[in-house]
Write a protein that holds these residues in place. Structure first.
Motif, PDB file in Angstrom:
ATOM      1  N   ASN A 361       0.805  -1.182  -0.069  1.00 52.88           N
ATOM      2  CA  ASN A 361       0.121  -0.224  -0.299  1.00 52.88           C
ATOM      3  C   ASN A 361       0.686   1.335  -0.501  1.00 52.88           C
ATOM      4  O   ASN A 361       1.202   1.870   0.674  1.00 52.88           O
ATOM      5  CB  ASN A 361      -0.796   0.019   0.889  1.00 52.88           C
ATOM      6  N   ILE A 362       0.644   1.808  -1.066  1.00 50.33           N
ATOM      7  CA  ILE A 362       1.894   3.290  -1.842  1.00 50.33           C
ATOM      8  C   ILE A 362       1.180   4.259  -1.374  1.00 50.33           C
ATOM      9  O   ILE A 362       1.751   5.331  -1.823  1.00 50.33           O
ATOM     10  CB  ILE A 362       3.021   2.677  -2.714  1.00 50.33           C
ATOM     11  N   ARG A 363       0.023   3.977  -1.531  1.00 51.56           N
ATOM     12  CA  ARG A 363      -1.069   5.433  -1.255  1.00 51.56           C
ATOM     13  C   ARG A 363      -0.940   6.250  -0.212  1.00 51.56           C
ATOM     14  O   ARG A 363      -0.617   7.380  -0.748  1.00 51.56           O
ATOM     15  CB  ARG A 363      -2.296   5.012  -1.882  1.00 51.56           C
ATOM     16  N   THR A 364      -0.290   5.941   1.100  1.00 50.79           N
ATOM     17  CA  THR A 364      -0.047   6.633   1.468  1.00 50.79           C
ATOM     18  C   THR A 364       0.970   7.754   1.380  1.00 50.79           C
ATOM     19  O   THR A 364       0.945   9.101   1.532  1.00 50.79           O
ATOM     20  CB  THR A 364       0.233   6.374   3.617  1.00 50.79           C
ATOM     21  N   ALA A 365       2.671   6.868   1.553  1.00 50.55           N
ATOM     22  CA  ALA A 365       3.510   7.438   0.793  1.00 50.55           C
ATOM     23  C   ALA A 365       3.374   8.411  -0.517  1.00 50.55           C
ATOM     24  O   ALA A 365       3.714  10.007  -1.250  1.00 50.55           O
ATOM     25  CB  ALA A 365       4.287   6.638   0.851  1.00 50.55           C
ATOM     26  N   LEU A 366       2.550   8.393  -1.766  1.00 51.42           N
ATOM     27  CA  LEU A 366       2.544   8.604  -3.113  1.00 51.42           C
ATOM     28  C   LEU A 366       1.674   9.306  -2.955  1.00 51.42           C
ATOM     29  O   LEU A 366       1.455  10.428  -3.372  1.00 51.42           O
ATOM     30  CB  LEU A 366       2.257   7.364  -3.686  1.00 51.42           C
ATOM     31  N   TYR A 367       0.615   9.567  -2.004  1.00 54.32           N
ATOM     32  CA  TYR A 367      -1.066  10.841  -2.153  1.00 54.32           C
ATOM     33  C   TYR A 367      -1.150  11.369  -1.081  1.00 54.32           C
ATOM     34  O   TYR A 367      -2.679  12.011  -1.257  1.00 54.32           O
ATOM     35  CB  TYR A 367      -1.903   9.925  -2.959  1.00 54.32           C
ATOM     36  N   ASP A 368      -0.065  11.086  -0.142  1.00 60.38           N
ATOM     37  CA  ASP A 368      -0.675  11.402   1.541  1.00 60.38           C
ATOM     38  C   ASP A 368      -2.077  10.993   1.090  1.00 60.38           C
ATOM     39  O   ASP A 368      -2.056  12.094   2.557  1.00 60.38           O
ATOM     40  CB  ASP A 368      -0.811  13.288   1.583  1.00 60.38           C
ATOM     41  N   ALA A 369      -2.467   9.796   0.801  1.00 60.91           N
ATOM     42  CA  ALA A 369      -4.081   9.124   1.307  1.00 60.91           C
ATOM     43  C   ALA A 369      -3.709   8.614   2.824  1.00 60.91           C
ATOM     44  O   ALA A 369      -2.746   8.250   3.176  1.00 60.91           O
ATOM     45  CB  ALA A 369      -3.816   8.150   0.628  1.00 60.91           C
ATOM     46  N   ASP A 370      -4.937   9.394   2.932  1.00 63.86           N
ATOM     47  CA  ASP A 370      -5.284   9.071   4.628  1.00 63.86           C
ATOM     48  C   ASP A 370      -6.290   7.555   4.555  1.00 63.86           C
ATOM     49  O   ASP A 370      -6.878   6.762   3.995  1.00 63.86           O
ATOM     50  CB  ASP A 370      -6.646   9.767   5.199  1.00 63.86           C
ATOM     51  N   TYR A 371      -5.669   7.017   6.209  1.00 60.04           N
ATOM     52  CA  TYR A 371      -6.663   5.344   6.205  1.00 60.04           C
ATOM     53  C   TYR A 371      -6.994   5.488   7.406  1.00 60.04           C
ATOM     54  O   TYR A 371      -6.617   5.870   8.580  1.00 60.04           O
ATOM     55  CB  TYR A 371      -5.336   4.081   5.763  1.00 60.04           C
ATOM     56  N   SER A 372      -8.208   4.349   7.633  1.00 65.10           N
ATOM     57  CA  SER A 372      -8.226   3.898   8.983  1.00 65.10           C
ATOM     58  C   SER A 372      -7.714   2.736   8.558  1.00 65.10           C
ATOM     59  O   SER A 372      -7.045   1.663   8.463  1.00 65.10           O
ATOM     60  CB  SER A 372      -9.793   3.800   9.606  1.00 65.10           C
ATOM     61  N   CYS A 373      -8.014   1.510  10.678  1.00 69.33           N
ATOM     62  CA  CYS A 373      -7.716   0.765  10.609  1.00 69.33           C
ATOM     63  C   CYS A 373      -8.450   0.237  12.084  1.00 69.33           C
ATOM     64  O   CYS A 373      -8.923   1.203  12.838  1.00 69.33           O
ATOM     65  CB  CYS A 373      -5.872  -0.035  10.686  1.00 69.33           C
ATOM     66  N   LEU A 374      -8.485  -0.582  12.734  1.00 74.33           N
ATOM     67  CA  LEU A 374      -9.336  -1.661  14.135  1.00 74.33           C
ATOM     68  C   LEU A 374      -8.122  -2.957  13.974  1.00 74.33           C
ATOM     69  O   LEU A 374      -7.948  -3.291  13.378  1.00 74.33           O
ATOM     70  CB  LEU A 374     -10.338  -1.955  13.216  1.00 74.33           C
ATOM     71  N   LEU A 375      -7.871  -2.708  15.362  1.00 72.76           N
ATOM     72  CA  LEU A 375      -7.794  -4.585  15.978  1.00 72.76           C
ATOM     73  C   LEU A 375      -8.855  -5.986  15.698  1.00 72.76           C
ATOM     74  O   LEU A 375      -9.775  -5.168  15.854  1.00 72.76           O
ATOM     75  CB  LEU A 375      -7.501  -3.772  17.313  1.00 72.76           C
ATOM     76  N   SER A 376      -8.656  -6.236  15.114  1.00 76.24           N
ATOM     77  CA  SER A 376      -9.413  -7.217  14.242  1.00 76.24           C
ATOM     78  C   SER A 376      -8.934  -8.542  14.850  1.00 76.24           C
ATOM     79  O   SER A 376     -10.529  -9.938  14.560  1.00 76.24           O
ATOM     80  CB  SER A 376      -8.932  -7.025  12.816  1.00 76.24           C
ATOM     81  N   SER A 377      -7.546  -8.911  15.233  1.00 73.21           N
ATOM     82  CA  SER A 377      -8.161  -9.853  16.149  1.00 73.21           C
ATOM     83  C   SER A 377      -8.639 -10.658  17.670  1.00 73.21           C
ATOM     84  O   SER A 377      -9.108 -11.505  17.702  1.00 73.21           O
ATOM     85  CB  SER A 377      -6.572 -10.900  16.562  1.00 73.21           C
ATOM     86  N   ARG A 378      -9.071  -8.788  18.501  1.00 73.17           N
ATOM     87  CA  ARG A 378      -9.775  -9.173  19.566  1.00 73.17           C
ATOM     88  C   ARG A 378     -10.177  -8.190  19.618  1.00 73.17           C
ATOM     89  O   ARG A 378      -9.701  -6.877  19.252  1.00 73.17           O
ATOM     90  CB  ARG A 378      -8.789 -10.244  20.704  1.00 73.17           C
ATOM     91  N   THR A 379     -11.237  -7.843  20.674  1.00 65.77           N
ATOM     92  CA  THR A 379     -11.583  -6.574  21.340  1.00 65.77           C
ATOM     93  C   THR A 379     -11.004  -6.253  22.322  1.00 65.77           C
ATOM     94  O   THR A 379     -10.266  -7.373  23.591  1.00 65.77           O
ATOM     95  CB  THR A 379     -12.732  -7.085  21.881  1.00 65.77           C
ATOM     96  N   SER A 380     -10.974  -5.623  23.257  1.00 65.64           N
ATOM     97  CA  SER A 380     -10.885  -4.533  24.300  1.00 65.64           C
ATOM     98  C   SER A 380     -10.830  -3.513  25.083  1.00 65.64           C
ATOM     99  O   SER A 380     -11.638  -2.363  24.266  1.00 65.64           O
ATOM    100  CB  SER A 380      -8.549  -4.310  23.737  1.00 65.64           C
ATOM    101  N   ALA A 381     -10.873  -3.702  26.313  1.00 62.86           N
ATOM    102  CA  ALA A 381     -11.826  -2.781  26.806  1.00 62.86           C
ATOM    103  C   ALA A 381     -10.763  -1.509  27.126  1.00 62.86           C
ATOM    104  O   ALA A 381     -10.792  -0.615  28.165  1.00 62.86           O
ATOM    105  CB  ALA A 381     -12.283  -2.738  28.333  1.00 62.86           C
ATOM    106  N   VAL A 382      -9.001  -1.951  26.976  1.00 64.53           N
ATOM    107  CA  VAL A 382      -8.052  -0.831  27.663  1.00 64.53           C
ATOM    108  C   VAL A 382      -8.663   0.354  26.938  1.00 64.53           C
ATOM    109  O   VAL A 382      -9.372   0.638  25.859  1.00 64.53           O
ATOM    110  CB  VAL A 382      -7.239  -1.260  27.332  1.00 64.53           C
ATOM    111  N   GLU A 383      -8.126   1.512  27.232  1.00 61.30           N
ATOM    112  CA  GLU A 383      -9.087   2.791  26.641  1.00 61.30           C
ATOM    113  C   GLU A 383      -7.869   2.740  25.628  1.00 61.30           C
ATOM    114  O   GLU A 383      -6.165   2.462  25.328  1.00 61.30           O
ATOM    115  CB  GLU A 383      -8.184   3.721  27.856  1.00 61.30           C
TER     116      GLU A 383
END
Length: 466
Positions: A361-383
Motif C-alpha cells: 500500500n504505497i498510496r499513503t506515501a504517494l498521494y498522502d492518502a488517509d486510512y483507518s484501521c481496527l484491531l481485528s483479532s480481539r476486542t479490548s476494554a483498555v482506553e
C-alpha cells in the motif's frame, strides 16, 4: 475521529452502508467496512463468516481479503442507479475501470453483473480475455500504447480504443487498415477542469499528459482527422477529470464543455457523435472524514445542456473502479515491533509496525492518502490511544495509517485490519526490499477462494538469471 453508537446505518444511493459493530469497539465504522464484516462472540472480526485468525493461518499475512458480495453489490448498484437516471435520455453504458484492481475472477464478476470493462495495458487486456470477457465490451485506454498492444487489441476485437493524441490517430488507423478492420474509437479530450483532488490523480487540467485540448482547438482538429481516417469510426468523446472526487461540480463543468465540443464536432463532420464517456473518479470513504456523493444528477445536467445546444442527447458512459473495488476489500496485517516516541510537551506517539507497508500500500506515501484501521483479532476494554501504523521497509515515509485510535494494550502478534484497500493497493504493489507480494482472497458465505496466490521466494528469484 469520534465514537459511534451501534444502530442502523444509512448511506446515499451510490454507497451502501454496512453492518454496525458492537458499540464497545470504540471506533467509527460508518461506511468503512464491507457489508459482511462483523465481530463474532469471541471478539474476532469475520468477513462473510470467515474469521481473520483462520485467514492468517491459511494464507499468511499480509493478505488482501475481498468481500465478493460487497464487490458485486456495488457493481450492480452503479449499473442500476445510472440506468434508471439515464433511461429517459439515450441510455448509459457502465464499465468497470480495471486499473483499480483486476484479476481473472474480478473480470468474471464484472461480466456477470452486466458491466463492460476498461483496460489500459496489454497485460490487463490479456487478463480480461483470459476471463472470457466479451471483447466488444472492452475499452482500451492509455497515453502511450505500443504498436504491439494496439495490434493485440485490434486483432482481439476490442470494442473501442480511446485515442489519446493526434499522433495515435495515424498509428491506430494504419494498424487497423493492415488488419482489414474498421476500428471503433473514442477521442479523449482535456476539458480544462481543475478537479478537487490530489495533483497526481487530477487528469483534466491542461498541463498533463492525457488527451487533446478542447481550449486550444486541438480536440476539434482531432475529430476531423479521425473522421477522415478510412480505417476508423469515431463513436464519440471521452473525458476523465480525476480520481477520488467528492465535489460533483467538476463533473458538471466537464460535461458541459464536452457536449459543446460534440456540437462543434457534429457541425464539422456533418453527423452526430453518438457517445460521450465522462469517466469515473467517484470518491469513496477512506476515513470518517470523507463523504461520498452520487453523480446521478448528471442526467439532468446533460439533458438541459443538450437542449440549450440544440444537440441530440448522446449515449453516456461512466467508468467506476475505485468506488466498486475499494470498499469491498480490507488488508490483514500482523503487529510486530511497538515503539513509543516522545513528541515533547509530555506527548507521545505509539508506532505500531506491521508485516507489510509501502510494498502492498504505497498510496499513503504517494498521494498522502488517509486510512483507518481496527484491531481485528480481539476486542479490548483498555482506553484507546493514538497510534501510527507503519510498515517494515527502509523508508521513514513507509506509513500506512498516519493517525488512528487503537486500544492501549495492542501488542505483538495482534491482527490489524485496514479497510478500503481494494483499489490501487495490490495494483501498485511492488517487490521493494525484495518483499513478497501478498495473497488476494475472496470470501462469500463462509467460503474462501484464493484469487491470487502469495508470491514465494522461488517466484522472486525465478527471473534473476545471476
Amino acid at each position: 475521529m469520534r465514537a459511534h453508537e451501534a444502530g442502523a446505518l444509512h448511506g446515499n444511493d451510490l454507497v451502501p452502508q454496512w453492518l454496525p459493530y458492537p458499540s464497545d469497539v470504540n471506533h467509527l465504522i460508518d461506511g468503512l467496512w464491507s457489508m459482511n464484516t462483523t465481530r463474532n462472540a469471541r471478539g474476532e472480526v469475520e468477513i462473510a463468516g470467515v474469521g481473520v485468525g483462520e485467514i492468517k493461518e491459511r494464507f499468511g499475512r499480509p493478505t488482501f481479503v475481498i468481500d465478493e458480495e460487497d464487490f458485486r453489490s456495488r457493481a450492480r448498484l452503479f449499473r442500476d442507479t445510472f440506468e434508471r437516471a439515464f433511461a429517459p435520455l439515450s441510455g448509459v453504458d457502465m464499465s468497470y475501470a480495471g486499473k483499480a484492481f483486476l484479476s481473472t475472477a474480478v473480470a468474471r464478476w464484472v461480466r456477470s453483473e452486466g458491466l463492460g470493462l476498461d483496460v489500459c495495458s496489454g497485460g490487463e487486456l490479456a487478463i480480461a480475455l483470459r476471463a472470457g470477457s466479451d471483447a466488444r465490451r472492452l475499452t482500451f485506454h492509455g497515453n502511450n500504447k505500443s504498436d504491439a498492444e494496439l495490434k493485440y487489441a485490434i486483432e482481439a476485437g476490442v470494442g473501442r480504443i480511446v485515442l489519446d493524441s493526434l499522433e495515435e490517430i495515424e498509428r491506430v488507423s494504419a494498424l487497423a487498415a493492415t488488419a482489414g478492420i474498421c476500428q471503433r474509437v473514442l477521442l479523449r479530450v482535456t476539458s480544462g477542469v481543475e478537479a478537487h483532488t490530489h495533483e497526481f490523480i487530477s487528469t483534466a487540467h491542461e498541463d498533463q499528459k492525457f488527451g487533446v485540448s478542447i481550449a486550444t482547438g486541438e480536440a476539434l482538429e482531432a475529430i476531423r482527422r479521425v473522421e477522415a481516417a478510412k480505417a476508423l469510426t469515431l463513436d464519440g468523446l471521452h473525458s476523465h477529470i480525476g480520481s477520488q472526487i467528492f465535489d460533483t461540480n467538476g463533473f458538471e463543468v466537464a460535461a458541459r464543455r464536452v457536449l459543446a465540443l460534440a456540437k462543434e464536432g457534429r457541425d464539422a463532420i456533418g453527423r452526430p457523435l453518438t457517445h460521450i464517456v465522462l469517466g469515473g473518479g467517484f470518491g469513496v470513504m477512506y476515513t470518517t472524514q470523507n463523504t461520498p456523493r452520487t453523480a446521478g444528477q448528471l442526467a439532468a445536467i446533460v439533458d438541459s445542456s443538450c437542449r440549450a445546444l440544440d444537440l441530440e442527447v448522446p449515449r453516456l458512459g461512466f467508468e467506476p473502479g475505485r468506488a466498486i473495488a475499494g470498499p469491498s476489500t480490507q488488508t490483514l496485517y500482523t503487529v510486530g515491533t511497538l515503539k513509543d516516541v516522545e513528541l515533547g510537551a509530555g506527548q507521545k506517539r505509539l508506532y505500531v509496525s506491521i508485516d507489510g507497508g509501502m510494498s502492498d500500500n504505497i498510496r499513503t506515501a504517494l498521494y498522502d492518502a488517509d486510512y483507518s484501521c481496527l484491531l481485528s483479532s480481539r476486542t479490548s476494554a483498555v482506553e484507546p490511544r493514538v497510534v501510527r501504523i507503519v510498515g517494515k521497509h527502509c523508508e521513514s515515509g513507509d506509513i500506512v495509517v498516519k493517525d488512528e485510535y487503537l486500544p492501549g494494550d495492542v501488542k505483538r502478534g495482534d491482527l490489524v485490519s485496514v479497510p478500503v484497500t481494494g483499489a490501487y493497493c495490490y495494483a501498485l504493489a511492488s517487490n521493494y526490499n525484495s518483499a513478497l507480494k501478498p495473497a488476494v482472497i475472496s470470501v462469500k458465505d463462509g467460503t474462501v477462494t484464493e484469487m491470487i496466490r502469495r508470491e514465494t521466494l522461488e517466484d522472486l528469484l525465478a527471473r534473476d538469471l545471476g
